[in-house]
Design a protein around this motif. Structure first.
Motif, PDB file in Angstrom:
ATOM      1  N   MET A  97       2.934  14.816  -5.043  1.00  0.00           N
ATOM      2  CA  MET A  97       1.725  14.174  -5.566  1.00  0.00           C
ATOM      3  C   MET A  97       0.496  14.457  -4.705  1.00  0.00           C
ATOM      4  O   MET A  97      -0.635  14.461  -5.205  1.00  0.00           O
ATOM      5  CB  MET A  97       1.957  12.660  -5.677  1.00  0.00           C
ATOM      6  CG  MET A  97       0.848  11.901  -6.361  1.00  0.00           C
ATOM      7  SD  MET A  97       0.552  12.452  -8.072  1.00  0.00           S
ATOM      8  CE  MET A  97       2.012  11.814  -8.898  1.00  0.00           C
ATOM      9  N   VAL A  98       0.700  14.709  -3.406  1.00  0.00           N
ATOM     10  CA  VAL A  98      -0.452  14.898  -2.511  1.00  0.00           C
ATOM     11  C   VAL A  98      -0.371  16.219  -1.740  1.00  0.00           C
ATOM     12  O   VAL A  98      -1.082  16.408  -0.756  1.00  0.00           O
ATOM     13  CB  VAL A  98      -0.566  13.716  -1.512  1.00  0.00           C
ATOM     14  CG1 VAL A  98      -0.870  12.422  -2.251  1.00  0.00           C
ATOM     15  CG2 VAL A  98       0.710  13.567  -0.683  1.00  0.00           C
ATOM     16  N   VAL A 148       6.742  11.924  -3.942  1.00  0.00           N
ATOM     17  CA  VAL A 148       5.743  11.508  -2.962  1.00  0.00           C
ATOM     18  C   VAL A 148       4.977  12.706  -2.425  1.00  0.00           C
ATOM     19  O   VAL A 148       3.745  12.762  -2.458  1.00  0.00           O
ATOM     20  CB  VAL A 148       6.404  10.727  -1.801  1.00  0.00           C
ATOM     21  CG1 VAL A 148       5.454  10.629  -0.612  1.00  0.00           C
ATOM     22  CG2 VAL A 148       6.811   9.340  -2.268  1.00  0.00           C
ATOM     23  N   ILE A 175       0.830  -1.212   0.000  1.00  0.00           N
ATOM     24  CA  ILE A 175       0.000   0.000   0.000  1.00  0.00           C
ATOM     25  C   ILE A 175       0.862   1.259   0.000  1.00  0.00           C
ATOM     26  O   ILE A 175       0.394   2.324  -0.404  1.00  0.00           O
ATOM     27  CB  ILE A 175      -0.977   0.038   1.192  1.00  0.00           C
ATOM     28  CG1 ILE A 175      -0.248   0.190   2.522  1.00  0.00           C
ATOM     29  CG2 ILE A 175      -1.905  -1.157   1.190  1.00  0.00           C
ATOM     30  CD1 ILE A 175      -1.153   0.548   3.701  1.00  0.00           C
ATOM     31  N   TYR A 176       2.126   1.133   0.425  1.00  0.00           N
ATOM     32  CA  TYR A 176       2.978   2.321   0.516  1.00  0.00           C
ATOM     33  C   TYR A 176       3.650   2.688  -0.805  1.00  0.00           C
ATOM     34  O   TYR A 176       4.404   3.650  -0.862  1.00  0.00           O
ATOM     35  CB  TYR A 176       3.983   2.168   1.654  1.00  0.00           C
ATOM     36  CG  TYR A 176       3.279   2.218   2.992  1.00  0.00           C
ATOM     37  CD1 TYR A 176       2.689   3.389   3.442  1.00  0.00           C
ATOM     38  CD2 TYR A 176       3.157   1.073   3.781  1.00  0.00           C
ATOM     39  CE1 TYR A 176       2.002   3.435   4.651  1.00  0.00           C
ATOM     40  CE2 TYR A 176       2.477   1.112   4.991  1.00  0.00           C
ATOM     41  CZ  TYR A 176       1.899   2.290   5.416  1.00  0.00           C
ATOM     42  OH  TYR A 176       1.219   2.347   6.602  1.00  0.00           O
ATOM     43  N   PHE A 177       3.357   1.932  -1.866  1.00  0.00           N
ATOM     44  CA  PHE A 177       3.686   2.441  -3.208  1.00  0.00           C
ATOM     45  C   PHE A 177       2.852   3.689  -3.495  1.00  0.00           C
ATOM     46  O   PHE A 177       3.225   4.512  -4.323  1.00  0.00           O
ATOM     47  CB  PHE A 177       3.401   1.381  -4.278  1.00  0.00           C
ATOM     48  CG  PHE A 177       4.504   0.369  -4.476  1.00  0.00           C
ATOM     49  CD1 PHE A 177       5.703   0.737  -5.061  1.00  0.00           C
ATOM     50  CD2 PHE A 177       4.326  -0.950  -4.099  1.00  0.00           C
ATOM     51  CE1 PHE A 177       6.710  -0.190  -5.271  1.00  0.00           C
ATOM     52  CE2 PHE A 177       5.329  -1.890  -4.297  1.00  0.00           C
ATOM     53  CZ  PHE A 177       6.534  -1.510  -4.879  1.00  0.00           C
ATOM     54  N   ASP A 178       1.703   3.803  -2.839  1.00  0.00           N
ATOM     55  CA  ASP A 178       0.818   4.963  -2.997  1.00  0.00           C
ATOM     56  C   ASP A 178       1.249   6.047  -2.006  1.00  0.00           C
ATOM     57  O   ASP A 178       1.177   5.845  -0.792  1.00  0.00           O
ATOM     58  CB  ASP A 178      -0.629   4.551  -2.709  1.00  0.00           C
ATOM     59  CG  ASP A 178      -1.628   5.673  -2.958  1.00  0.00           C
ATOM     60  OD1 ASP A 178      -1.228   6.868  -2.937  1.00  0.00           O
ATOM     61  OD2 ASP A 178      -2.817   5.367  -3.164  1.00  0.00           O
ATOM     62  N   PRO A 179       1.698   7.215  -2.499  1.00  0.00           N
ATOM     63  CA  PRO A 179       2.199   8.265  -1.612  1.00  0.00           C
ATOM     64  C   PRO A 179       1.218   8.703  -0.534  1.00  0.00           C
ATOM     65  O   PRO A 179       1.618   9.068   0.566  1.00  0.00           O
ATOM     66  CB  PRO A 179       2.491   9.422  -2.579  1.00  0.00           C
ATOM     67  CG  PRO A 179       2.726   8.776  -3.889  1.00  0.00           C
ATOM     68  CD  PRO A 179       1.809   7.589  -3.917  1.00  0.00           C
ATOM     69  N   GLU A 180      -0.081   8.661  -0.833  1.00  0.00           N
ATOM     70  CA  GLU A 180      -1.051   9.134   0.145  1.00  0.00           C
ATOM     71  C   GLU A 180      -0.997   8.320   1.431  1.00  0.00           C
ATOM     72  O   GLU A 180      -1.176   8.850   2.527  1.00  0.00           O
ATOM     73  CB  GLU A 180      -2.470   9.118  -0.433  1.00  0.00           C
ATOM     74  CG  GLU A 180      -3.482   9.746   0.508  1.00  0.00           C
ATOM     75  CD  GLU A 180      -4.841   9.974  -0.129  1.00  0.00           C
ATOM     76  OE1 GLU A 180      -5.658  10.712   0.454  1.00  0.00           O
ATOM     77  OE2 GLU A 180      -5.087   9.411  -1.230  1.00  0.00           O
ATOM     78  N   ASN A 181      -0.714   7.031   1.321  1.00  0.00           N
ATOM     79  CA  ASN A 181      -0.675   6.192   2.511  1.00  0.00           C
ATOM     80  C   ASN A 181       0.520   6.512   3.400  1.00  0.00           C
ATOM     81  O   ASN A 181       0.465   6.313   4.622  1.00  0.00           O
ATOM     82  CB  ASN A 181      -0.687   4.711   2.116  1.00  0.00           C
ATOM     83  CG  ASN A 181      -2.052   4.271   1.621  1.00  0.00           C
ATOM     84  OD1 ASN A 181      -3.082   4.681   2.157  1.00  0.00           O
ATOM     85  ND2 ASN A 181      -2.075   3.459   0.574  1.00  0.00           N
ATOM     86  N   LYS A 184      -0.712   9.444   5.322  1.00  0.00           N
ATOM     87  CA  LYS A 184      -1.741   8.971   6.255  1.00  0.00           C
ATOM     88  C   LYS A 184      -1.113   8.282   7.468  1.00  0.00           C
ATOM     89  O   LYS A 184      -1.576   8.456   8.599  1.00  0.00           O
ATOM     90  CB  LYS A 184      -2.699   8.013   5.550  1.00  0.00           C
ATOM     91  CG  LYS A 184      -3.729   8.699   4.661  1.00  0.00           C
ATOM     92  CD  LYS A 184      -4.668   7.664   4.054  1.00  0.00           C
ATOM     93  CE  LYS A 184      -5.783   8.319   3.247  1.00  0.00           C
ATOM     94  NZ  LYS A 184      -6.681   7.307   2.645  1.00  0.00           N
TER      95      LYS A 184
END
Length: 355
Positions: A118-119, A115, A90-96, A99
């Motif tokens: 992107m957010v 990272v 899940i940490y391939f997704d910067p938002e996580n 979070k």
């Protein structure tokens, strides 16, 4: 203190009962609610830098204590994305990543331009951002150890960062160039109002012998810290020392390396881990630049106990906190947040005092 002592196990008395007889705690500028006013307000940092430092000290579960708990996730470049995130994709997704820092009650989140960029519009006003401006890419064959710039200070400013972070590999052949690059970047970051954090790491094959790895010796890492504060790093990130005598060992056999005094090993430090860490802090202008120690790799079982031990050593030495990543993000988010909270609990526990 009972829970901390339980997690420390057999090391509890050794760490919690230690009294430092080397560099006295009265010589240190210790973390506290007034740290920015007491230390940085007298410096050449401008009002915007003071504001961003105060913003970091004012966030997360450690708000108002003068201590910092930071989540760093730049391992996707430094250690490769697959190796870093295979345990928890899940940490391939910067938002996580962001979070997790918020769920874990961190003062700030540190990561790459990609990272955070992107957010940034969604989160830059919710938790202080620290962009890591240089990295050791791991795709060149054969692998090499060299920190290179990945963006500009203006980019960090535009995405709303409160701070920038950088690494210098002190002792490496490339360190001269890195010192110049980072010094210039830090000057511009301060000019634009961002705080500066330096990963003061050592890289030289000669520092590792058959007997010991002096990349984590108190004397060599301490000198790296002293070089880091010279280029006006506001906060120093350093590995917890595991031994001492690096300068002495490298001068054996007729070699001539650096300069040292025997008092480093007799009067300024002992072999106790808290005393070794205190020597690192002494080299951060006696704590005027805060020392945050890194959390180290994740080994699965035992991560919680290891994280708490590192926090106790750092706090009792006079340090400013921990910057721990892999122990948190290489497990489910709830468990990762719990480890971050356990680290923070050490700094919130008034019974864990400076040695």
């Amino acid at each position: 203190m009972a829970k901390t002592a339980e997690l420390l196990g057999a090391n509890a008395e050794h760490l919690l009962g230690h009294v430092c007889k080397t560099i006295p705690k009265e010589s240190l500028h210790l973390p506290g609610p007034d740290f920015v006013d007491r230390v940085f307000a007298a410096s050449d940092r401008n009002n915007r830098v003071l504001g961003n430092l105060q913003r970091m000290f004012g966030g997360g579960r450690l708000a108002g204590t003068g201590f910092l708990s930071i989540l760093p996730v730049d391992q996707g470049i430094e250690h490769s994305g697959g190796a870093s995130f295979a345990k928890n994709p899940i940490y391939f997704d910067p938002e996580n990543i962001v979070k997790l820092a918020m769920e874990g009650g961190c003062n700030a989140v540190a990561s790459t331009y990609g990272v955070l960029g992107m957010v940034s519009r969604k989160y830059a006003h919710k938790i202080p951002f620290m962009v890591k401006i240089n990295h050791n890419e791991l795709l060149t064959f054969p692998n090499k150890a060299d920190q290179i710039m990945w963006g500009t200070i203006k980019e960090a400013y535009d995405m709303g960062c409160a701070a920038v972070g950088a690494t210098i590999y002190f002792g490496s052949a490339e360190s001269g160039r890195q010192i110049v690059e980072v010094a210039k970047a830090f000057q511009m970051a301060h000019e634009l109002g961002m705080a500066t954090v330096l990963w003061c790491y050592l890289r030289n094959n000669a520092f590792k012998t058959k007997e010991k790895d002096y990349h984590v010796s108190a004397d060599l890492t301490g000198q790296a810290n002293h070089l880091g504060v010279t280029i006006e790093a506001d906060i120093i990130k350093q590995k917890l020392p595991e031994n001492n005598g690096g300068f002495e060992a490298l001068n054996m056999g007729g070699s001539s390396y650096g300069k040292f005094d025997k008092k480093i090993y007799t009067e300024l430090a002992s072999d106790h881990p808290i005393d070794l860490c205190r020597y690192q802090i002494a080299n951060c202008y006696m704590g005027r630049a805060g020392l945050i120690n890194s959390g180290g790799e994740s080994k699965g079982a035992g991560d919680l106990e290891a994280a708490v031990m590192t926090a106790v050593i750092n706090k009792r030495a006079g340090g400013m906190g921990l910057i721990s990543g892999r122990k948190a993000f290489q497990r489910p988010m709830k468990e990762g947040a719990a480890i971050l909270n356990a680290i923070q609990d050490v700094y919130l526990d008034s019974s864990v005092t400076v040695a």
